[in-house]
Design an enzyme around this catalytic site. Structure first.
Site, PDB file in Angstrom:
ATOM      1  N   CYS A 184       0.842  -1.188   0.000  1.00 32.61           N
ATOM      2  CA  CYS A 184       0.000   0.000   0.000  1.00 32.61           C
ATOM      3  C   CYS A 184       0.883   1.246   0.000  1.00 32.61           C
ATOM      4  O   CYS A 184       1.814   1.343   0.818  1.00 32.61           O
ATOM      5  CB  CYS A 184      -0.908  -0.007   1.227  1.00 32.61           C
ATOM      6  SG  CYS A 184      -1.846   1.531   1.449  1.00 32.61           S
ATOM      7  N   ASP A 191      -0.053  -6.080   0.008  1.00 33.33           N
ATOM      8  CA  ASP A 191      -1.238  -6.461  -0.752  1.00 33.33           C
ATOM      9  C   ASP A 191      -0.885  -7.713  -1.552  1.00 33.33           C
ATOM     10  O   ASP A 191       0.073  -7.702  -2.331  1.00 33.33           O
ATOM     11  CB  ASP A 191      -1.668  -5.343  -1.707  1.00 33.33           C
ATOM     12  CG  ASP A 191      -2.131  -4.095  -0.977  1.00 33.33           C
ATOM     13  OD1 ASP A 191      -2.840  -4.232   0.035  1.00 33.33           O
ATOM     14  OD2 ASP A 191      -1.792  -2.981  -1.425  1.00 33.33           O
TER      15      ASP A 191
END
Length: 276
Positions: A184, A191
């Site tokens: 992120c 992620d």
């Protein structure tokens, strides 16, 4: 970091608001990241959709009895804005103590608010847990390339120079990898995703594709921009007759994000993968 993301609720302590508050939605313009990739709203070389799936959708009936369901939100890939994920979650939480007489009323509210934030019409489906369970779990199409032997040591930024193809051999195929990871751009949290590449064009070297995808491992960007970068790099390399790239990301905060980008109109399969 995307400049607009600095003002978003992402990475900050937030109050839990349990009654309907559409102002919680925080749009982030796509234009800055498009410009970084050398494209604009007028020159997008793809079409597609961002599927968001909500596993924690709940509201009240007029009697006060709660309902739980699954929400699916289809945001056009050419919409002016993405919706920052934490603000999306906070907005959905604000429905928890809000009464709706019918599902259709809820859907109308969701479509109105999300379309206003995205800047283009957002399609919404609200489905029962039984309905979604009946769909089962999907598998990524084509050949999995994850067992190929590759060596890579630079994870800071995507490396399109790793990609290789045989321009003299034209093929049509689908390949996928479950080794996609990025971070992120605001919180630095990981992620995780599975990426699928479907194309007709110069034969893509599978090992080079895997090395390239692994090079995203410490790259900081939103899901949508990661998929767009992969799409554009493959478009440049393969000069394909047809190309689709999509990623199915693991959910965070009860939401998963699944960007689809293609040179042609497609009917994406939005069934979840085993990690979702």
């Amino acid at each position: 970091m995307h400049p607009a993301a600095e003002d978003s609720p992402l990475g900050k302590s937030s109050e839990y608001i349990a009654t309907y508050t559409p102002s919680l939605l925080f749009p982030i313009p796509r234009a800055a990241k498009w410009a970084e990739l050398g494209i604009s709203a007028e020159t997008l070389p793809y079409q597609g959709v961002d599927f968001w799936n909500c596993f924690e959708l709940s509201w009240l009936l007029p009697s006060g009895k709660p309902v739980v369901a699954m929400g699916e939100f289809a945001i056009p890939a050419d919409s002016p804005n993405i919706i920052e994920s934490k603000s999306f979650k906070l907005y959905l939480n604000s429905l928890n103590q809000t009464a709706f007489a019918e599902v259709a009323e809820l859907v109308a509210v969701l479509e109105r608010d999300l379309s206003a934030a995205a800047g283009k019409p957002v399609a919404v489906r609200v489905r029962s847990l039984t309905e979604v369970a009946a769909e089962g779990v999907a598998a990524s199409p084509g050949v999995c390339i994850d067992e190929l032997d590759v060596a890579i040591s630079n994870y800071a930024t995507p490396q399109p120079e790793l990609l290789r193809c045989d321009a003299d051999q034209r093929i049509e195929e689908s390949v996928h990898s479950n080794l996609l990871k990025s971070n992120c751009p605001v919180t630095g949290q990981p992620d995780w995703g599975s990426v699928v590449v479907q194309y007709r064009g110069a034969a893509l070297d599978h090992a080079s594709l895997l090395a390239y995808l692994v090079s995203f491992r410490q790259h900081a960007d939103f899901h949508e921009q990661c998929v767009e970068r992969i799409f554009l790099d493959l478009l440049e390399l393969l000069k394909p007759e047809y190309l689709t790239v999509y990623a199915r990301y693991v959910r965070r905060g009860g939401l998963d994000i699944n960007p689809y980008r293609s040179t042609a109109a497609i009917l994406p399969d939005n069934r979840r993968l085993v990690r979702q």
